[in-house]
Design a protein around this motif. Sequence first.
Motif, PDB file in Angstrom:
ATOM      1  N   LEU A   1      39.378  39.272  40.807  1.00 52.41           N
ATOM      2  CA  LEU A   1      40.035  38.036  41.236  1.00 52.41           C
ATOM      3  C   LEU A   1      39.450  37.508  42.547  1.00 52.41           C
ATOM      4  CD1 LEU A   1      43.795  38.777  40.432  1.00 52.41           C
ATOM      5  CD2 LEU A   1      42.183  37.405  39.108  1.00 52.41           C
ATOM      6  N   ARG A   2      39.049  38.405  43.423  1.00 53.72           N
ATOM      7  CA  ARG A   2      38.494  37.966  44.709  1.00 53.72           C
ATOM      8  C   ARG A   2      37.139  37.297  44.572  1.00 53.72           C
ATOM      9  NH1 ARG A   2      40.199  43.684  47.554  1.00 53.72           N
ATOM     10  NH2 ARG A   2      42.457  43.258  47.572  1.00 53.72           N
ATOM     11  N   ARG A   3      36.502  37.415  43.432  1.00 56.34           N
ATOM     12  CA  ARG A   3      35.197  36.790  43.210  1.00 56.34           C
ATOM     13  C   ARG A   3      35.293  35.413  42.543  1.00 56.34           C
ATOM     14  NH1 ARG A   3      30.802  39.347  44.240  1.00 56.34           N
ATOM     15  NH2 ARG A   3      29.574  38.129  42.745  1.00 56.34           N
ATOM     16  N   VAL A   4      36.504  34.975  42.225  1.00 56.16           N
ATOM     17  CA  VAL A   4      36.667  33.654  41.609  1.00 56.16           C
ATOM     18  C   VAL A   4      36.440  32.574  42.669  1.00 56.16           C
ATOM     19  CG1 VAL A   4      38.251  32.100  40.425  1.00 56.16           C
ATOM     20  CG2 VAL A   4      38.316  34.558  39.939  1.00 56.16           C
ATOM     21  N   PRO A   5      35.549  31.616  42.420  1.00 55.72           N
ATOM     22  CA  PRO A   5      35.336  30.543  43.402  1.00 55.72           C
ATOM     23  C   PRO A   5      36.608  29.724  43.621  1.00 55.72           C
ATOM     24  CG  PRO A   5      33.602  30.563  41.715  1.00 55.72           C
ATOM     25  CD  PRO A   5      34.684  31.485  41.242  1.00 55.72           C
ATOM     26  N   ARG A   6      36.779  29.228  44.813  1.00 58.07           N
ATOM     27  CA  ARG A   6      37.952  28.402  45.118  1.00 58.07           C
ATOM     28  C   ARG A   6      37.799  26.994  44.549  1.00 58.07           C
ATOM     29  NH1 ARG A   6      41.391  30.395  49.047  1.00 58.07           N
ATOM     30  NH2 ARG A   6      40.700  32.337  50.046  1.00 58.07           N
ATOM     31  N   GLN A   7      36.548  26.542  44.402  1.00 62.01           N
ATOM     32  CA  GLN A   7      36.275  25.223  43.854  1.00 62.01           C
ATOM     33  C   GLN A   7      35.120  25.306  42.862  1.00 62.01           C
ATOM     34  OE1 GLN A   7      35.539  22.461  47.100  1.00 62.01           O
ATOM     35  NE2 GLN A   7      37.689  21.881  47.159  1.00 62.01           N
ATOM     36  N   ALA A   8      35.083  24.352  41.952  1.00 58.99           N
ATOM     37  CA  ALA A   8      33.963  24.228  41.026  1.00 58.99           C
ATOM     38  C   ALA A   8      33.672  22.745  40.837  1.00 58.99           C
ATOM     39  CB  ALA A   8      34.293  24.873  39.684  1.00 58.99           C
ATOM     40  N   PHE A   9      32.454  22.333  41.207  1.00 63.33           N
ATOM     41  CA  PHE A   9      32.060  20.921  41.158  1.00 63.33           C
ATOM     42  C   PHE A   9      33.060  20.043  41.892  1.00 63.33           C
ATOM     43  CE2 PHE A   9      29.958  22.730  37.380  1.00 63.33           C
ATOM     44  CZ  PHE A   9      28.635  22.431  37.723  1.00 63.33           C
ATOM     45  N   GLY A  10      33.539  20.552  43.034  1.00 58.32           N
ATOM     46  CA  GLY A  10      34.432  19.782  43.885  1.00 58.32           C
ATOM     47  C   GLY A  10      35.881  19.779  43.454  1.00 58.32           C
ATOM     48  N   ARG A  11      36.202  20.468  42.367  1.00 57.89           N
ATOM     49  CA  ARG A  11      37.573  20.514  41.866  1.00 57.89           C
ATOM     50  C   ARG A  11      38.197  21.862  42.214  1.00 57.89           C
ATOM     51  NH1 ARG A  11      34.420  18.070  37.780  1.00 57.89           N
ATOM     52  NH2 ARG A  11      35.190  16.043  37.044  1.00 57.89           N
ATOM     53  N   PRO A  12      39.477  21.878  42.563  1.00 59.00           N
ATOM     54  CA  PRO A  12      40.130  23.155  42.865  1.00 59.00           C
ATOM     55  C   PRO A  12      40.248  24.025  41.621  1.00 59.00           C
ATOM     56  CG  PRO A  12      41.742  21.376  42.803  1.00 59.00           C
ATOM     57  CD  PRO A  12      40.387  20.736  42.720  1.00 59.00           C
ATOM     58  N   VAL A  13      40.141  25.320  41.829  1.00 53.64           N
ATOM     59  CA  VAL A  13      40.233  26.292  40.735  1.00 53.64           C
ATOM     60  C   VAL A  13      41.576  27.008  40.818  1.00 53.64           C
ATOM     61  CG1 VAL A  13      39.289  28.451  39.805  1.00 53.64           C
ATOM     62  CG2 VAL A  13      37.738  26.628  40.578  1.00 53.64           C
ATOM     63  N   VAL A  14      42.310  27.002  39.724  1.00 55.00           N
ATOM     64  CA  VAL A  14      43.559  27.754  39.598  1.00 55.00           C
ATOM     65  C   VAL A  14      43.256  29.032  38.815  1.00 55.00           C
ATOM     66  CG1 VAL A  14      45.882  27.785  38.604  1.00 55.00           C
ATOM     67  CG2 VAL A  14      44.987  25.681  39.650  1.00 55.00           C
ATOM     68  N   THR A  15      43.608  30.164  39.382  1.00 54.27           N
ATOM     69  CA  THR A  15      43.421  31.441  38.707  1.00 54.27           C
ATOM     70  C   THR A  15      44.711  31.840  38.011  1.00 54.27           C
ATOM     71  OG1 THR A  15      41.815  32.153  40.381  1.00 54.27           O
ATOM     72  CG2 THR A  15      42.783  33.854  38.987  1.00 54.27           C
ATOM     73  N   LEU A  16      44.623  32.042  36.701  1.00 52.72           N
ATOM     74  CA  LEU A  16      45.790  32.370  35.885  1.00 52.72           C
ATOM     75  C   LEU A  16      45.593  33.736  35.244  1.00 52.72           C
ATOM     76  CD1 LEU A  16      48.423  31.711  34.304  1.00 52.72           C
ATOM     77  CD2 LEU A  16      46.966  30.602  32.594  1.00 52.72           C
ATOM     78  N   VAL A  17      46.496  34.662  35.508  1.00 51.09           N
ATOM     79  CA  VAL A  17      46.479  35.975  34.868  1.00 51.09           C
ATOM     80  C   VAL A  17      47.559  36.002  33.791  1.00 51.09           C
ATOM     81  CG1 VAL A  17      46.947  38.438  35.185  1.00 51.09           C
ATOM     82  CG2 VAL A  17      45.538  37.203  36.842  1.00 51.09           C
ATOM     83  N   VAL A  18      47.156  36.305  32.570  1.00 51.01           N
ATOM     84  CA  VAL A  18      48.108  36.508  31.479  1.00 51.01           C
ATOM     85  C   VAL A  18      48.254  38.013  31.298  1.00 51.01           C
ATOM     86  CG1 VAL A  18      48.665  36.083  29.061  1.00 51.01           C
ATOM     87  CG2 VAL A  18      47.400  34.357  30.374  1.00 51.01           C
ATOM     88  N   ASP A  19      49.369  38.545  31.774  1.00 50.88           N
ATOM     89  CA  ASP A  19      49.620  39.983  31.710  1.00 50.88           C
ATOM     90  C   ASP A  19      50.203  40.315  30.339  1.00 50.88           C
ATOM     91  OD1 ASP A  19      50.218  42.611  32.050  1.00 50.88           O
ATOM     92  OD2 ASP A  19      51.608  42.339  33.712  1.00 50.88           O
ATOM     93  N   ASP A  20      49.390  40.957  29.513  1.00 48.27           N
ATOM     94  CA  ASP A  20      49.772  41.223  28.126  1.00 48.27           C
ATOM     95  C   ASP A  20      50.449  42.591  28.004  1.00 48.27           C
ATOM     96  OD1 ASP A  20      49.927  40.696  25.366  1.00 48.27           O
ATOM     97  OD2 ASP A  20      48.075  41.797  24.985  1.00 48.27           O
TER      98      ASP A  20
END
Length: 229
Positions: free
Chosen positions: A18-37
């Motif tokens: 999760l710490r390696r997910v970029p905060r932005q991509a092409f100037g758009r904010p990135v939302v990190t979603l975990v689906v805990d199965d």
Amino acid sequence: MVVIFPVHNEAATLAAVLRRVPRQAFGRPVVTLVVDDGSTDGSGDIAVAEGAKLTAHDSNRGLGAAVRTGLAEAVSLRAWAAAFLDADGEYDPAELEALLRPVERNEADYVVGSRFDGEIASMLLHRRLGNHVLTVLTSVLARRRLSDAQSGFRVLSARAAASAVIIHDYNYAQVLTLDLLTRGFRYAEVPISYSRRRDGQSFVKLGRYLRLVLPAMVRAARAGQTAAT
């Protein structure tokens, strides 16, 4: 945009991924979603601690069901694109923009990260063979050459995410590809890096995988061809 992690008992690797997910991509904010199965090892608590948005299943429904839930959540958030990848450390979230680029350029609706066109670190021989066999079968049903039908790192445009049909709870890979390709969605592959997981154990057992997934692949191909006509 939304990056989806379907998770089942990945406490050993989840925080680092999760710490390696970029905060932005092409100037758009990135939302990190975990689906805990249905995890029992505290994976959901780790996701929340790392600032991810969490959606949880009461029980272990399967990888396909978790991806289906994640895509539905991304659509509800009106994401311009949705990406998903495994949380076991085999894929690098830092490569996100490379997979998003064909969607951002309006060149593709569905992008798959190809390990076999990229760099593979120590994939087990039986896994490599199984990947090759399933990729050939998926290519035949899709009526086009694919290089990696089992990759766990993929991107969908908003339109593809809203239209995607995953008919199998156990897994999503082949049925999602066959559904989208047979209905005419534009497809692209992007080389990615891959490193064999060091913690935990894959849910894939080749015999059971083939027994459950092959019939679903045929159904998905037929359903997509019917919808396309």
